[in-house]
Motif scaffolding. Structure first.
Motif, PDB file in Angstrom:
ATOM      1  N   PRO A  90     -54.710  -6.271  32.039  1.00 53.29           N
ATOM      2  CA  PRO A  90     -53.621  -6.254  31.052  1.00 53.29           C
ATOM      3  C   PRO A  90     -52.952  -4.899  30.901  1.00 53.29           C
ATOM      4  N   ALA A  91     -53.710  -3.819  31.091  1.00 52.28           N
ATOM      5  CA  ALA A  91     -53.129  -2.485  30.923  1.00 52.28           C
ATOM      6  C   ALA A  91     -52.024  -2.217  31.944  1.00 52.28           C
ATOM      7  N   SER A  92     -52.215  -2.688  33.182  1.00 52.31           N
ATOM      8  CA  SER A  92     -51.191  -2.479  34.205  1.00 52.31           C
ATOM      9  C   SER A  92     -49.937  -3.289  33.899  1.00 52.31           C
ATOM     10  N   LEU A  93     -50.134  -4.535  33.467  1.00 53.88           N
ATOM     11  CA  LEU A  93     -48.977  -5.359  33.110  1.00 53.88           C
ATOM     12  C   LEU A  93     -48.262  -4.779  31.898  1.00 53.88           C
ATOM     13  N   ASP A  94     -49.029  -4.238  30.959  1.00 52.42           N
ATOM     14  CA  ASP A  94     -48.412  -3.583  29.803  1.00 52.42           C
ATOM     15  C   ASP A  94     -47.578  -2.385  30.231  1.00 52.42           C
ATOM     16  N   ALA A  95     -48.077  -1.655  31.238  1.00 49.17           N
ATOM     17  CA  ALA A  95     -47.340  -0.488  31.721  1.00 49.17           C
ATOM     18  C   ALA A  95     -46.000  -0.893  32.340  1.00 49.17           C
ATOM     19  N   LEU A  96     -45.996  -1.994  33.074  1.00 47.78           N
ATOM     20  CA  LEU A  96     -44.749  -2.502  33.643  1.00 47.78           C
ATOM     21  C   LEU A  96     -43.768  -2.880  32.542  1.00 47.78           C
ATOM     22  N   ARG A  97     -44.249  -3.638  31.571  1.00 48.73           N
ATOM     23  CA  ARG A  97     -43.382  -4.069  30.477  1.00 48.73           C
ATOM     24  C   ARG A  97     -42.856  -2.877  29.676  1.00 48.73           C
ATOM     25  N   ALA A  98     -43.747  -1.940  29.378  1.00 44.11           N
ATOM     26  CA  ALA A  98     -43.362  -0.799  28.549  1.00 44.11           C
ATOM     27  C   ALA A  98     -42.316   0.070  29.250  1.00 44.11           C
ATOM     28  N   HIS A  99     -42.482   0.268  30.561  1.00 44.36           N
ATOM     29  CA  HIS A  99     -41.521   1.100  31.288  1.00 44.36           C
ATOM     30  C   HIS A  99     -40.142   0.450  31.262  1.00 44.36           C
ATOM     31  N   HIS A 100     -40.084  -0.838  31.500  1.00 46.74           N
ATOM     32  CA  HIS A 100     -38.793  -1.522  31.478  1.00 46.74           C
ATOM     33  C   HIS A 100     -38.205  -1.524  30.070  1.00 46.74           C
ATOM     34  N   ALA A 101     -39.028  -1.769  29.066  1.00 54.64           N
ATOM     35  CA  ALA A 101     -38.540  -1.795  27.685  1.00 54.64           C
ATOM     36  C   ALA A 101     -37.981  -0.443  27.261  1.00 54.64           C
ATOM     37  N   ALA A 102     -38.509   0.630  27.857  1.00 60.07           N
ATOM     38  CA  ALA A 102     -38.045   1.980  27.524  1.00 60.07           C
ATOM     39  C   ALA A 102     -36.791   2.375  28.291  1.00 60.07           C
ATOM     40  N   GLY A 103     -36.239   1.454  29.084  1.00 56.56           N
ATOM     41  CA  GLY A 103     -35.024   1.731  29.834  1.00 56.56           C
ATOM     42  C   GLY A 103     -35.236   2.078  31.284  1.00 56.56           C
ATOM     43  N   GLY A 104     -36.480   2.017  31.762  1.00 58.20           N
ATOM     44  CA  GLY A 104     -36.773   2.336  33.148  1.00 58.20           C
ATOM     45  C   GLY A 104     -36.536   1.157  34.082  1.00 58.20           C
ATOM     46  N   THR A 105     -36.579   1.443  35.365  1.00 60.96           N
ATOM     47  CA  THR A 105     -36.403   0.423  36.402  1.00 60.96           C
ATOM     48  C   THR A 105     -37.757   0.063  36.988  1.00 60.96           C
ATOM     49  N   VAL A 106     -37.968  -1.237  37.207  1.00 61.71           N
ATOM     50  CA  VAL A 106     -39.170  -1.714  37.886  1.00 61.71           C
ATOM     51  C   VAL A 106     -38.734  -2.437  39.150  1.00 61.71           C
ATOM     52  N   ALA A 107     -39.562  -2.368  40.178  1.00 56.80           N
ATOM     53  CA  ALA A 107     -39.195  -2.966  41.457  1.00 56.80           C
ATOM     54  C   ALA A 107     -40.429  -3.532  42.127  1.00 56.80           C
ATOM     55  N   SER A 108     -40.199  -4.421  43.076  1.00 56.99           N
ATOM     56  CA  SER A 108     -41.314  -5.002  43.827  1.00 56.99           C
ATOM     57  C   SER A 108     -40.904  -5.200  45.268  1.00 56.99           C
ATOM     58  N   VAL A 109     -41.890  -5.196  46.128  1.00 55.60           N
ATOM     59  CA  VAL A 109     -41.704  -5.515  47.537  1.00 55.60           C
ATOM     60  C   VAL A 109     -42.596  -6.706  47.837  1.00 55.60           C
ATOM     61  N   CYS A 110     -42.031  -7.728  48.454  1.00 62.13           N
ATOM     62  CA  CYS A 110     -42.801  -8.891  48.915  1.00 62.13           C
ATOM     63  C   CYS A 110     -43.584  -9.517  47.756  1.00 62.13           C
ATOM     64  N   ALA A 111     -44.900  -9.678  47.915  1.00 58.27           N
ATOM     65  CA  ALA A 111     -45.727 -10.332  46.908  1.00 58.27           C
ATOM     66  C   ALA A 111     -45.796  -9.553  45.608  1.00 58.27           C
ATOM     67  N   GLY A 112     -45.327  -8.309  45.601  1.00 56.68           N
ATOM     68  CA  GLY A 112     -45.310  -7.538  44.365  1.00 56.68           C
ATOM     69  C   GLY A 112     -44.527  -8.202  43.257  1.00 56.68           C
ATOM     70  N   ALA A 113     -43.636  -9.146  43.614  1.00 54.32           N
ATOM     71  CA  ALA A 113     -42.910  -9.893  42.587  1.00 54.32           C
ATOM     72  C   ALA A 113     -43.859 -10.640  41.672  1.00 54.32           C
ATOM     73  N   GLU A 114     -45.051 -10.984  42.183  1.00 54.48           N
ATOM     74  CA  GLU A 114     -46.051 -11.656  41.359  1.00 54.48           C
ATOM     75  C   GLU A 114     -46.410 -10.815  40.138  1.00 54.48           C
ATOM     76  N   ALA A 115     -46.531  -9.506  40.321  1.00 57.89           N
ATOM     77  CA  ALA A 115     -46.879  -8.635  39.202  1.00 57.89           C
ATOM     78  C   ALA A 115     -45.768  -8.616  38.159  1.00 57.89           C
TER      79      ALA A 115
END
Length: 310
Positions: A90-115
Motif C-alpha cells: 500500500p505504501a508504494s501505491l500511496d506514493a503514486l497517488r500522492a505524487h499525482h495529487a501534488a501535481g506531479g506526473t506518473v508514467a508506466s511502461v508495458c505492464a507498469g500500467a497495472e500499478a
C-alpha cells in the motif's frame, strides 16, 4: 531546475522497460538538461526478468510537481493470471497517488500500467499497455479507457506506453515537453533511435520523424533550424552552416528527408509548435506570432495544407 526521475522497480522488471527511459533522461542530462535519476524498490535487491540483479534504494526521494515517477514493466505470466499476486504494498501505491495529487506526473511502461491502475490513477483516463496485456487490463479495470495499438497516451499527467522499446518514445515525448522538441531530437540522434509517431497523440515532431537519415551536413542544418525555427532563415545562411552551396543543400536535404526543402521543414516545425500552443488555449493569432509568422493567414494556409496532405 533539476528534475528528479524516480523509477519504481518490482521483481521481474524488464531491463529494456527500465533502461530505455533511463538512457533517454541520462543522455539529456549529458547535454545539459538537468535530470537526477533515482531507483526505488520495496527491497534493495531486485531480480530482473533477464536474470541480472538490480540494486535499488528503499527510501523515496523528495519529489515535487515538476518531477516524474515512472513504473517500468515486469515479466507477466502467459496467459496472465486471473487474479495476479499484488506486486506493490500500500505504501508504494500511496506514493503514486500522492505524487499525482501534488501535481506531479506518473508514467508506466508495458505492464507498469497495472500499478497505476491499482492506485486508481487510470480510472476515467486514457491509457495503454503492451498489446498482449490490453484485454486483461480493460477487463480487470473497467473504468480505465484502454487505447489499443498506440505507442503511448497522455491524460492529465498520467502517461502510459505500450512496452519494451516504446518506453523510449515515451521518454523522448517527455523531454520534448520539458525542453522543446530540439532537445528530444538531439537525444534521439545521439541514441541512434527514430521516435515513431503515435497515431492518437501529436508525438514529438518532424524533428524526430525526419532525423532517421545519416547525412551529417543535413543534420547540422537541421540543428540550426530546430533551434531557430521561429526566425527568418535564408537558404544562404543554412547553406553556410552546412558548408555547402545552396543547390547542394537543397538536393541533399530533399534526399535525406524524403522530399522536404529546408523551408518546408521549418514551416512544418512552426505549424506543429503552433498546434501545441493552440491545444493549450492560445488563439491562432497568438500562436502565429509565437512561431514567427507576421499574422495568422500563413498559419491558416499551412494548417489547411497539412490537413489535406494527411
Amino acid at each position: 531546475m533539476t528534475r528528479r526521475i524516480a523509477f519504481l522497480l518490482v521483481p521481474g522488471v524488464h531491463l529494456l522497460d527500465l533502461a530505455g527511459p533511463a538512457q533517454v533522461f541520462g543522455t539529456a542530462g549529458a547535454f545539459g538538461y538537468p535530470y537526477e535519476l533515482h531507483y526505488v524498490a520495496e527491497r534493495e535487491l531486485v531480480p530482473s526478468a533477464q536474470g541480472l540483479p538490480l540494486q535499488a534504494g528503499t527510501v523515496w526521494p523528495e519529489l515535487g510537481p515538476d518531477d516524474l515517477l515512472i513504473v517500468p514493466g515486469w515479466l507477466v505470466p502467459d496467459p496472465p493470471a486471473v487474479t495476479p499476486l499484488p506486486l506493490f504494498d500500500p505504501a508504494s501505491l500511496d506514493a503514486l497517488r500522492a505524487h499525482h495529487a501534488a501535481g506531479g506526473t506518473v508514467a508506466s511502461v508495458c505492464a507498469g500500467a497495472e500499478a497505476l491502475a491499482a492506485a486508481g490513477l487510470l480510472d476515467g483516463r486514457r491509457c495503454t499497455t503492451h498489446h498482449d496485456l490490453q484485454d486483461d487490463l480493460a477487463h480487470r479495470y473497467p473504468r480505465a479507457q484502454v487505447v489499443r495499438d498506440v505507442l503511448f497516451t497522455t491524460d492529465d499527467r498520467v502517461v502510459t506506453s505500450a512496452g519494451i522499446a516504446s518506453g523510449i518514445d515515451l521518454a523522448l515525448h517527455l523531454v520534448a515537453g520539458h525542453h522543446g522538441p530540439a532537445a528530444a531530437a538531439q537525444v534521439a540522434r545521439d541514441m541512434v533511435v527514430y521516435a515513431r509517431r503515435n497515431g492518437h497523440e501529436p508525438q514529438s515532431s518532424a524533428m524526430l520523424r525526419h532525423r532517421s537519415h545519416l547525412d551529417d551536413t543535413v543534420h547540422r542544418v537541421q540543428d540550426l533550424i530546430d533551434a531557430r525555427f521561429a526566425e527568418p532563415l535564408p537558404l544562404s545562411v543554412l547553406a553556410a552552416a552546412g558548408g555547402v552551396s545552396e543547390r547542394t543543400l537543397t538536393r541533399a536535404f530533399a534526399r535525406a528527408t524524403t522530399g522536404l526543402t529546408p523551408l518546408r521543414y521549418q514551416q512544418t516545425l512552426r505549424v506543429e509548435r503552433a498546434e501545441l500552443l493552440i491545444g493549450h488555449g492560445a488563439t491562432i493569432e497568438a500562436a502565429a506570432r509565437e512561431v514567427g509568422f507576421d499574422d495568422a493567414r500563413m498559419l491558416r494556409r499551412l494548417r489547411s495544407r497539412t490537413t489535406s496532405d494527411g
